[in-house]
Write a protein that holds these residues in place. Structure first.
Motif, PDB file in Angstrom:
ATOM      1  N   THR A  76       0.801  -1.230   0.000  1.00 16.77           N
ATOM      2  CA  THR A  76       0.000   0.000   0.000  1.00 16.77           C
ATOM      3  C   THR A  76       0.836   1.285   0.000  1.00 16.77           C
ATOM      4  O   THR A  76       0.589   2.175  -0.808  1.00 16.77           O
ATOM      5  CB  THR A  76      -0.977   0.004   1.190  1.00 16.77           C
ATOM      6  N   PRO A  77       1.837   1.420   0.897  1.00 18.83           N
ATOM      7  CA  PRO A  77       2.522   2.722   0.959  1.00 18.83           C
ATOM      8  C   PRO A  77       3.705   2.862   0.011  1.00 18.83           C
ATOM      9  O   PRO A  77       4.376   3.896   0.035  1.00 18.83           O
ATOM     10  CB  PRO A  77       3.009   2.767   2.413  1.00 18.83           C
ATOM     11  N   PHE A  78       3.974   1.858  -0.820  1.00 21.62           N
ATOM     12  CA  PHE A  78       5.187   1.886  -1.643  1.00 21.62           C
ATOM     13  C   PHE A  78       4.877   2.148  -3.119  1.00 21.62           C
ATOM     14  O   PHE A  78       3.797   1.813  -3.596  1.00 21.62           O
ATOM     15  CB  PHE A  78       5.934   0.547  -1.516  1.00 21.62           C
ATOM     16  N   VAL A  79       5.846   2.712  -3.831  1.00 21.32           N
ATOM     17  CA  VAL A  79       5.685   2.910  -5.282  1.00 21.32           C
ATOM     18  C   VAL A  79       5.844   1.576  -6.005  1.00 21.32           C
ATOM     19  O   VAL A  79       5.609   1.496  -7.206  1.00 21.32           O
ATOM     20  CB  VAL A  79       6.693   3.933  -5.854  1.00 21.32           C
ATOM     21  N   GLY A  80       6.238   0.554  -5.255  1.00 23.69           N
ATOM     22  CA  GLY A  80       6.434  -0.771  -5.843  1.00 23.69           C
ATOM     23  C   GLY A  80       7.617  -1.425  -5.168  1.00 23.69           C
ATOM     24  O   GLY A  80       8.220  -0.871  -4.244  1.00 23.69           O
ATOM     25  N   LEU A  81       7.935  -2.627  -5.629  1.00 22.61           N
ATOM     26  CA  LEU A  81       9.096  -3.317  -5.075  1.00 22.61           C
ATOM     27  C   LEU A  81      10.379  -2.601  -5.474  1.00 22.61           C
ATOM     28  O   LEU A  81      11.252  -2.331  -4.650  1.00 22.61           O
ATOM     29  CB  LEU A  81       9.093  -4.768  -5.583  1.00 22.61           C
ATOM     30  N   THR A 106       2.739  -0.073  -7.511  1.00 23.44           N
ATOM     31  CA  THR A 106       2.205   0.565  -6.305  1.00 23.44           C
ATOM     32  C   THR A 106       0.981  -0.192  -5.817  1.00 23.44           C
ATOM     33  O   THR A 106       0.074  -0.455  -6.612  1.00 23.44           O
ATOM     34  CB  THR A 106       1.716   2.002  -6.621  1.00 23.44           C
ATOM     35  N   GLY A 107       0.958  -0.545  -4.547  1.00 22.06           N
ATOM     36  CA  GLY A 107      -0.243  -1.142  -3.965  1.00 22.06           C
ATOM     37  C   GLY A 107      -0.332  -2.644  -4.099  1.00 22.06           C
ATOM     38  O   GLY A 107      -1.165  -3.272  -3.452  1.00 22.06           O
ATOM     39  N   VAL A 108       0.545  -3.240  -4.936  1.00 23.13           N
ATOM     40  CA  VAL A 108       0.554  -4.704  -5.087  1.00 23.13           C
ATOM     41  C   VAL A 108       1.321  -5.313  -3.909  1.00 23.13           C
ATOM     42  O   VAL A 108       2.340  -4.777  -3.482  1.00 23.13           O
ATOM     43  CB  VAL A 108       1.210  -5.117  -6.427  1.00 23.13           C
ATOM     44  N   HIS A 109       0.807  -6.421  -3.379  1.00 21.79           N
ATOM     45  CA  HIS A 109       1.397  -7.053  -2.199  1.00 21.79           C
ATOM     46  C   HIS A 109       2.246  -8.273  -2.596  1.00 21.79           C
ATOM     47  O   HIS A 109       2.132  -8.786  -3.703  1.00 21.79           O
ATOM     48  CB  HIS A 109       0.288  -7.500  -1.247  1.00 21.79           C
ATOM     49  N   PRO A 135       8.888   6.032  -1.943  1.00 21.69           N
ATOM     50  CA  PRO A 135       9.536   4.936  -1.221  1.00 21.69           C
ATOM     51  C   PRO A 135       9.231   3.581  -1.850  1.00 21.69           C
ATOM     52  O   PRO A 135       8.103   3.314  -2.257  1.00 21.69           O
ATOM     53  CB  PRO A 135       8.931   5.023   0.180  1.00 21.69           C
ATOM     54  N   SER A 136      10.253   2.748  -1.941  1.00 21.63           N
ATOM     55  CA  SER A 136      10.085   1.409  -2.509  1.00 21.63           C
ATOM     56  C   SER A 136      10.524   0.372  -1.488  1.00 21.63           C
ATOM     57  O   SER A 136      11.265   0.665  -0.547  1.00 21.63           O
ATOM     58  CB  SER A 136      10.942   1.281  -3.774  1.00 21.63           C
ATOM     59  N   VAL A 137      10.074  -0.860  -1.705  1.00 20.13           N
ATOM     60  CA  VAL A 137      10.475  -1.972  -0.847  1.00 20.13           C
ATOM     61  C   VAL A 137      11.984  -2.205  -0.988  1.00 20.13           C
ATOM     62  O   VAL A 137      12.699  -2.428  -0.004  1.00 20.13           O
ATOM     63  CB  VAL A 137       9.677  -3.238  -1.216  1.00 20.13           C
TER      64      VAL A 137
END
Lengths: 249, 249
Positions: A13-18, A53-56, A25-27
């Motif tokens: 949810t809070p990241f632009v992606g992995l 973004t938003g993918v888990h 912010p990214s993982v």
């Protein structure tokens, strides 16, 4: 130099992606910074897949290299401590051969997409599933989905930003099942195009609502044209589930 | 006057509980205020159960009375619209007889408690499950739990704040099952004492970790003494699942 393979779970949810991006912010950035705080070394995280973004992710696989002498268990514990309060967890860590690569050695990837098929707003599943109010015919969705399984040109189901050289991919599995009010779509392939799963899910939802006939999905595929896409499902229902490597197979 | 029965789902994290309290926001207050905005009437919400701070509900049953002429569907839609952005959803609404009472007509209540049996911090299940790192023996937990099923004095498993007149209750079901890294405890009874499920789960976890022998649970019950309680499990793993009424049975 030791190569460490990680299994990573995160709330996207809070990241632009992995993967690292300049837009937020990214993982990847969170894990690389945690690794630097733990070891003093600058590392580059390589992962089996990219996510929007938003993918888990339930079990993303990634790796990086370290000079430091540290056990996988201590590294995992230290990374998890430094990742707080970000909702990223290292659920497994092991050392692997220097030629093992989280992305290039990966021979299979799978996703699940969760649809909350209900009229009421989501509470406990907010940002965790796509709420679709009209009743979905999951059996029609499953039947229609089978037209996409196999070797096809997936241009219709590909983001205009997709950087893959070849839109031809083999889809190994696209199954639709219902569990109460939840409709789940399972997708597996050696690799996917950018937005491919979300694009397939969006069109399957149209079939499920009766807005598309079952054969329209096959027609959209044959069109090989992004304009033939009916709907791109939102990212927050999508979960990266598994990456498969030769030794696992 | 028309009585409306509601089925309510909520994320209990930000609330002091279902019932109104002077110490903070409650689910009851949120729904009563939404009802007043929708109808202009002051209502009192009556519910099948009370819940503590952080406890969730999948299908709480409640009711209130209205003078206004409104269909259950329109009421449900309007309440859901006014409840945003609170994570409370009315998932069903119907009219019931004037003598139907969400609390006093209820003849059965059930809960599920979710334990994430893993070492890694929680991400997607943060505030949704109790993280327990030591490996739990769910079969030993299930066997031990059967000593609590039936008619007993549950004083040991009762909060000191419990207002029930009688600590003697019949527990209909206490089942422990594992699904991957998740251990779930299912509890059903006509009614429960305050903190009863969490207290039973806490002691079962001690059995699962091997810190309590299986027969210690029965001994704690026989002690009829709150001091014999081993552990009160935290609220955020607990979900109110179902309320049963004579017509459903």
């Amino acid at each position: 130099m030791t190569r460490f393979a990680l299994t990573i779970e995160f709330d996207g949810t809070p990241f632009v992606g992995l993967q690292r991006q300049t837009t937020g912010p990214s993982v990847q950035q969170a894990i690389e910074e945690a690794a630097e705080r733990v070891t003093g070394e600058t590392v580059t995280l390589h992962s089996a897949g990219r996510t929007d973004t938003g993918v888990h992710a339930l079990a993303m696989r990634s790796h990086f290299d370290l000079e430091k002498d540290i056990t996988p268990f201590r590294l995992m514990e230290a990374l998890n401590a430094h990742l707080r309060p970000d909702l990223i967890a290292i659920t497994h860590c092991e050392t692997v051969a220097d030629d093992w690569h989280a992305r290039f050695s990966c021979i299979g990837r799978s996703y699940v997409y969760r649809i909350a098929n209900r009229r009421a707003p989501l509470t406990l599943d907010l940002h965790r599933a796509w709420q679709v109010a009209p009743e979905l015919d999951e059996k029609a969705m499953h039947r229609a989905a089978q037209a996409l399984v196999g070797l096809h040109d997936f241009t219709t189901f590909r983001s205009v930003q997709c950087q893959a050289k070849d839109p031809v991919k083999t889809l190994d599995r696209l199954d639709v099942e219902r569990d109460g009010e939840e409709v789940r779509i399972h997708a597996a392939a050696r690799s996917f195009l950018h937005h491919q799963v979300r694009s397939m899910v969006g069109c399957l939802a149209l079939v499920g609502m009766g807005r598309w006939r079952e054969d329209q999905l096959a027609k959209a595929l044959e069109a090989k044209d992004r304009q033939a896409l009916g709907l791109n499902a939102p990212p927050h229902g999508l979960y990266f589930v598994e990456a498969i490597y030769p030794a696992d197979a």
